[in-house]
Design a protein around this motif. Structure first.
Motif, short mmCIF file in Angstrom:
data_model
loop_
_atom_site.label_atom_id
_atom_site.label_comp_id
_atom_site.label_asym_id
_atom_site.label_seq_id
_atom_site.Cartn_x
_atom_site.Cartn_y
_atom_site.Cartn_z
N ALA A 98 0.82 -1.20 0.00
CA ALA A 98 0.00 0.00 0.00
C ALA A 98 0.87 1.26 0.00
O ALA A 98 0.50 2.29 -0.56
CB ALA A 98 -0.94 -0.01 1.21
N ARG A 99 2.02 1.19 0.66
CA ARG A 99 2.85 2.39 0.77
C ARG A 99 4.30 2.08 0.37
O ARG A 99 5.15 1.85 1.23
CB ARG A 99 2.80 2.92 2.21
N PRO A 100 4.59 2.05 -0.93
CA PRO A 100 5.93 1.67 -1.38
C PRO A 100 7.03 2.60 -0.87
O PRO A 100 8.17 2.17 -0.70
CB PRO A 100 5.83 1.73 -2.91
N GLN A 101 6.69 3.87 -0.60
CA GLN A 101 7.73 4.80 -0.10
C GLN A 101 8.25 4.33 1.24
O GLN A 101 9.42 4.54 1.57
CB GLN A 101 7.19 6.23 0.08
N LEU A 102 7.36 3.70 2.03
CA LEU A 102 7.76 3.23 3.35
C LEU A 102 8.87 2.20 3.23
O LEU A 102 9.86 2.23 3.97
CB LEU A 102 6.56 2.63 4.08
N LEU A 103 8.72 1.30 2.26
CA LEU A 103 9.74 0.26 2.06
C LEU A 103 11.06 0.91 1.67
O LEU A 103 12.11 0.59 2.22
CB LEU A 103 9.27 -0.73 1.00
N THR A 104 11.00 1.85 0.70
CA THR A 104 12.22 2.55 0.29
C THR A 104 12.88 3.20 1.49
O THR A 104 14.09 3.09 1.70
CB THR A 104 11.87 3.64 -0.75
N PHE A 105 12.07 3.87 2.30
CA PHE A 105 12.59 4.56 3.48
C PHE A 105 13.27 3.58 4.43
O PHE A 105 14.39 3.81 4.89
CB PHE A 105 11.42 5.27 4.18
N LEU A 106 12.61 2.43 4.67
CA LEU A 106 13.18 1.44 5.60
C LEU A 106 14.46 0.84 5.05
O LEU A 106 15.40 0.58 5.78
CB LEU A 106 12.15 0.32 5.86
N LEU A 107 14.49 0.61 3.73
CA LEU A 107 15.69 0.04 3.11
C LEU A 107 16.85 1.03 3.19
O LEU A 107 17.99 0.66 3.42
CB LEU A 107 15.42 -0.29 1.64
N LEU A 108 16.52 2.30 2.99
CA LEU A 108 17.57 3.30 2.83
C LEU A 108 18.15 3.77 4.16
O LEU A 108 19.31 4.17 4.22
CB LEU A 108 17.00 4.49 2.05
N THR A 109 17.33 3.70 5.21
CA THR A 109 17.77 4.28 6.48
C THR A 109 19.08 3.69 7.03
O THR A 109 19.99 4.45 7.35
CB THR A 109 16.64 4.18 7.53
N PRO A 110 19.22 2.35 7.13
CA PRO A 110 20.47 1.85 7.72
C PRO A 110 21.73 2.27 6.95
O PRO A 110 22.66 2.79 7.57
CB PRO A 110 20.28 0.33 7.72
N PRO A 111 21.78 2.06 5.61
CA PRO A 111 23.02 2.48 4.94
C PRO A 111 23.25 3.99 4.99
O PRO A 111 24.37 4.44 5.11
CB PRO A 111 22.83 2.01 3.49
N LEU A 112 22.15 4.75 4.94
CA LEU A 112 22.29 6.20 4.98
C LEU A 112 22.81 6.65 6.34
O LEU A 112 23.63 7.57 6.43
CB LEU A 112 20.94 6.85 4.68
N LEU A 113 22.33 5.98 7.38
CA LEU A 113 22.83 6.30 8.72
C LEU A 113 24.32 6.00 8.81
O LEU A 113 25.09 6.77 9.37
CB LEU A 113 22.08 5.48 9.79
N TRP A 114 24.72 4.86 8.25
CA TRP A 114 26.14 4.48 8.29
C TRP A 114 26.99 5.56 7.62
O TRP A 114 27.92 6.12 8.21
CB TRP A 114 26.36 3.12 7.62
N ILE A 115 26.66 5.83 6.34
CA ILE A 115 27.46 6.81 5.60
C ILE A 115 27.33 8.19 6.25
O ILE A 115 28.30 8.92 6.41
CB ILE A 115 27.02 6.86 4.12
N GLY A 116 26.11 8.53 6.66
CA GLY A 116 25.87 9.85 7.23
C GLY A 116 26.59 10.05 8.55
O GLY A 116 27.28 11.04 8.74
N VAL A 117 26.44 9.08 9.45
CA VAL A 117 27.03 9.25 10.78
C VAL A 117 28.53 8.97 10.75
O VAL A 117 29.35 9.81 11.14
CB VAL A 117 26.33 8.33 11.82
N VAL A 118 28.89 7.77 10.28
CA VAL A 118 30.30 7.38 10.35
C VAL A 118 31.16 8.25 9.42
O VAL A 118 32.16 8.82 9.84
CB VAL A 118 30.48 5.89 9.98
N TYR A 119 30.73 8.37 8.17
CA TYR A 119 31.60 9.01 7.20
C TYR A 119 31.46 10.53 7.18
O TYR A 119 32.42 11.25 7.44
CB TYR A 119 31.34 8.43 5.80
N ILE A 120 30.24 11.00 6.91
CA ILE A 120 30.04 12.45 6.84
C ILE A 120 30.30 13.09 8.21
O ILE A 120 30.91 14.16 8.32
CB ILE A 120 28.62 12.79 6.34
N GLY A 121 29.86 12.38 9.28
CA GLY A 121 30.13 12.86 10.62
C GLY A 121 31.62 13.05 10.86
O GLY A 121 32.06 14.07 11.39
#
Lengths: 312, 272
Positions: free
Chosen positions: A22-45
C-alpha cells in the motif's frame, strides 16, 4: 489484482507485505535508512569532525590543541614551505593525469573499437587485474624496478645507454641519487598505479561513439586526424574527465608512493600523515586535507557539468 | 557494428595498445621472479640464482607474519558482510524509486572512494579521538566497511537495473508476500552480483593500507606489515614471498567476480 491481494497468505510476513504494497515509499525509506545512517554518521560525521578540527589551532608553547575557532591554522597553509607542498602535489597530480590520459587512450580505443569476442574479454581482464591487484605489491614491484641495482639500470647497461640514465638522474628537481629516490620515480609509479582508472572510463565513453559518426566524418572528406580532433576526442572527453577524477584525486592524497619511491620533499599526503602523527598538529593536518577536498569539490562540480558522471 | 569487424587495425595503435598493456603487467611478473632470487640483500637484476627456499622460510621461521594475516582475514570477512548488508539495502532502495535527493544520496555512497583515502583515514581518526573510542579490530572494520559498501552498492545497483519487474509482479499476483518474493525471485537474480561485490570488497579490504594506518592504532594488518618491511627491510626475499601471496589472495576473488558478472555488465566498483 485486488483479488490476488486478498488471497495472499496471512501471518506477519503477509501483513507487513500488505503495508509495503500500500505504501511503497515506506519500504524505500526502511531500506535506505540503515546504509544512509552508516554513511551519514560514520563518514560524513567524521568529515565534519575533521573540518571542525581545522578551525582549531596548536599552541606553540604547550603543543596542545586550543579549542577556539580561529583561521590562524589556514594562514599557515600560505607560508612558503606549506604552499610549496601544495603546489608540488597539484603539479604532480596534473602531470600524472595528463600522462595517464595519453597512455590510456590507445588501449581504450583499441579495446572499444577493434577488440571483439575473446580479445575484448582479454583486454578487459588485462586492465582489471592490475587495477584490483594489491596496491602495495604494485608499489613494491616498482621499488625493485627503480632500485639502483634493479632492472632499469641493467637495461641501460645492456643497451649501452648508461650515460642517458645518469644524465637524467643528474637533472635538477626530477633527478636524484637513483630513480627510486627521485620525482621521476614517484611520477612513474603514480602513472602506473592509477592508469587503469583512466582506461576504463575512457573505454566506456569510446564505446558509445557511434561508428556512423566516424564514417560520416570520413565520407565528408575529413582525414583521420581531423576525425579524431573534431569527432572522436570531443565525444571521449567526458570519459577522460571521469578517469581524471580518480588519477587526480588519488595522487593528491597518496602518501605511500612518495614515501617509498621519492625524495625527502613532502607531498600533501605525507605532510598530513607526519603532522597528525609525530608532530601531533591535528589542526594543521586537518587544514591540509581541506585543500584536496576543496580542489575535488570544484573538480567534481566541473566534471558533472561535462557529463563525466554518465560514464562512471 | 558489422562494418567494424572486418576493418584492419592501424599498426601504430596496435603497438601503443600492446605496449600499454605490457607496461601494466611486466612489473607484476617481476614480483614472482624476485620471490625466487638467491640474492638476499639487494634487488639485483637479473637474480644471480633461483631458489624456492624463501617460501619455506616464510612458512616456518617467520612467526611475525601470522598475526597480521589473521587480523587481515578477520577484518576483511566482517567488513565484507557489513558491506553486503548495507550496500544491498542502499542499492535496492535507490534502484526501485526516484525521489528528490536521490542523486545526492547516490553521490554520498560513492564519496568514500572519490575522495583520497587519507581524508577518510584522518577523518575517522579524529572522530574516534573526539568520541574517545579506543583503537580495536572494530575501528579498522568501521573504516573498511565504509569504502567496501560502495563496491557492493555498485555491483548490486547494476543488477537491480536489469531486474525484470514483471517477475516480481507475477510473484505477488500468485500470492507470495514481499519476503517470499525477495527470497525466491529477487535473490536468485541478484545473487551472483552480490557474490561478485562481496569478493571485490574482500579483496579491497584485505589489501587496504592508507585508511588502516589511521584506524589501526598499534595493530598490524598484513599490508601494514608489508609497509613496515618496505621501509625497514629485514629479509627482502621473504617480503617478496608475502607479496606473491597477497597478490594471489587479492587476485582470485577478482577473477571470480569477473566470472560471475561477465555477462553484459562491468565488474562494478571501477575504483578503490
Amino acid at each position: 489484482m485486488t483479488a490476488a491481494v486478498a488471497e495472499r497468505q496471512r501471518g506477519i510476513g503477509g501483513a507487513i507485505s500488505d503495508i509495503f504494497f500500500a505504501r511503497p515509499q515506506l519500504l524505500t525509506f526502511l531500506l535506505l535508512t540503515p546504509p544512509l545512517l552508516w554513511i551519514g554518521v560514520v563518514y560524513i560525521g567524521s568529515l565534519f569532525a575533521l573540518l571542525l578540527q581545522s578551525f582549531y589551532s596548536l599552541d606553540d608553547f604547550s603543543g596542545l590543541v586550543v579549542h577556539e575557532f580561529t583561521l590562524a591554522t589556514y594562514e599557515q597553509l600560505f607560508e612558503a614551505s606549506n604552499a610549496q607542498i601544495i603546489l608540488r602535489t597539484v603539479l604532480m597530480a596534473t602531470l600524472v593525469t595528463i600522462t595517464s590520459a595519453i597512455i590510456a587512450f590507445p588501449i581504450a580505443y583499441y579495446a572499444a573499437r577493434y577488440a571483439r569476442g575473446w580479445t575484448k574479454a582479454l583486454f578487459y581482464l588485462a586492465v582489471m587485474m592490475p587495477l584490483w591487484s594489491s596496491y602495495l605489491v604494485k608499489v613494491y614491484a616498482w621499488k625493485l624496478i627503480l632500485a639502483k641495482e634493479g632492472i632499469i639500470t641493467w637495461f641501460a647497461n645492456v643497451l649501452h645507454l648508461r650515460w642517458l640514465l645518469d644524465g637524467i638522474l643528474e637533472l635538477p628537481v626530477v633527478g636524484g641519487p637513483s630513480l627510486s629516490f627521485s620525482y621521476l620515480g614517484t611520477f612513474l609509479v603514480f602513472v602506473y598505479i592509477w592508469l587503469p582508472y583512466m582506461i576504463l572510463p575512457t573505454q566506456a565513453a569510446l564505446e558509445r561513439v557511434p561508428v556512423n559518426f566516424i564514417e560520416a566524418s570520413a565520407d565528408l572528406g575529413a582525414d583521420p586526424r581531423q576525425t579524431f580532433r573534431t569527432v572522436i576526442f570531443p565525444l571521449a572527453l567526458p570519459g577522460i574527465v571521469a578517469g581524471s577524477i580518480f588519477t587526480f584525486s588519488l595522487t593528491l592524497g597518496d602518501y605511500i608512493i612518495p614515501q617509498i619511491v621519492g625524495n625527502s620533499r613532502l607531498m600533501i599526503g605525507q605532510a598530513v600523515y607526519t603532522l597528525q602523527g609525530t608532530a601531533g598538529n591535528i589542526p594543521l593536518a586537518a587544514a591540509f586535507t581541506v585543500v584536496p577536498m576543496l580542489i575535488m569539490a570544484v573538480y567534481l562540480w566541473m566534471a558533472k557539468r561535462m557529463g563525466a558522471f554518465d560514464v562512471l | 557494428m558489422s562494418s567494424n569487424a572486418n576493418r584492419t587495425t592501424p599498426l601504430g595503435l596496435r603497438i601503443a595498445a600492446i605496449a600499454g598493456l605490457l607496461f601494466l603487467h611486466l612489473p607484476l611478473a617481476l614480483i614472482f621472479l624476485y620471490a625466487f632470487t638467491t640474492e638476499e640483500k639487494s634487488f639485483e637484476f637479473p637474480p644471480p640464482g633461483l631458489t624456492t627456499k624463501w617460501f619455506g622460510i616464510a612458512w616456518t621461521s617467520r612467526p611475525d607474519i601470522w598475526p597480521p594475516l589473521y587480523l587481515s582475514l578477520q577484518v576483511a570477512a566482517i567488513a565484507t558482510v557489513l558491506a553486503l548488508i548495507f550496500g544491498t539495502l542502499a542499492a535496492a532502495a535507490l534502484s526501485r524509486t526516484r525521489f528528490f535527493g536521490r542523486e545526492t544520496i547516490s553521490l554520498l555512497f560513492v564519496l568514500p572512494i572519490a575522495l583520497p583515502g587519507i581524508i577518510t583515514g584522518i577523518a575517522l581518526r579524529s572522530a574516534f579521538d573526539i568520541m574517545s573510542i579506543p583503537f580495536s579490530v572494530w575501528t579498522i572494520i568501521l573504516g573498511h566497511a565504509t569504502f567496501c559498501i560502495v563496491v557492493v552498492y555498485n555491483n548490486a545497483v547494476a543488477r537491480f537495473r536489469r531486474l525484470n519487474g514483471n517477475l516480481v509482479e507475477a510473484s505477488m499476483d500468485l500470492g507470495a508476500n514481499a519476503f517470499q518474493t525477495f527470497r525466491h525471485v529477487i535473490l536468485p537474480q541478484i545473487g551472483t552480483a552480490l557474490l561478485a561485490g562481496g569478493m571485490l570488497a574482500f579483496a579491497l579490504s584485505f589489501d587496504e593500507v592508507i585508511v588502516t594506518t589511521f584506524t589501526a592504532g598499534q595493530q598490524t594488518t598484513l599490508p601494514i606489515w608489508m609497509l613496515g618491511e618496505l621501509i625497514r627491510p629485514r629479509q627482502r626475499p621473504v617480503t617478496n614471498v608475502v607479496a606473491v601471496f597477497v597478490f594471489v589472495v587479492t587476485l582470485l576473488p577478482i577473477l571470480a567476480a569477473y566470472y560471475l558478472t561477465r555477462e553484459g555488465e562491468h565488474t562494478g566498483g571501477s575504483s578503490k
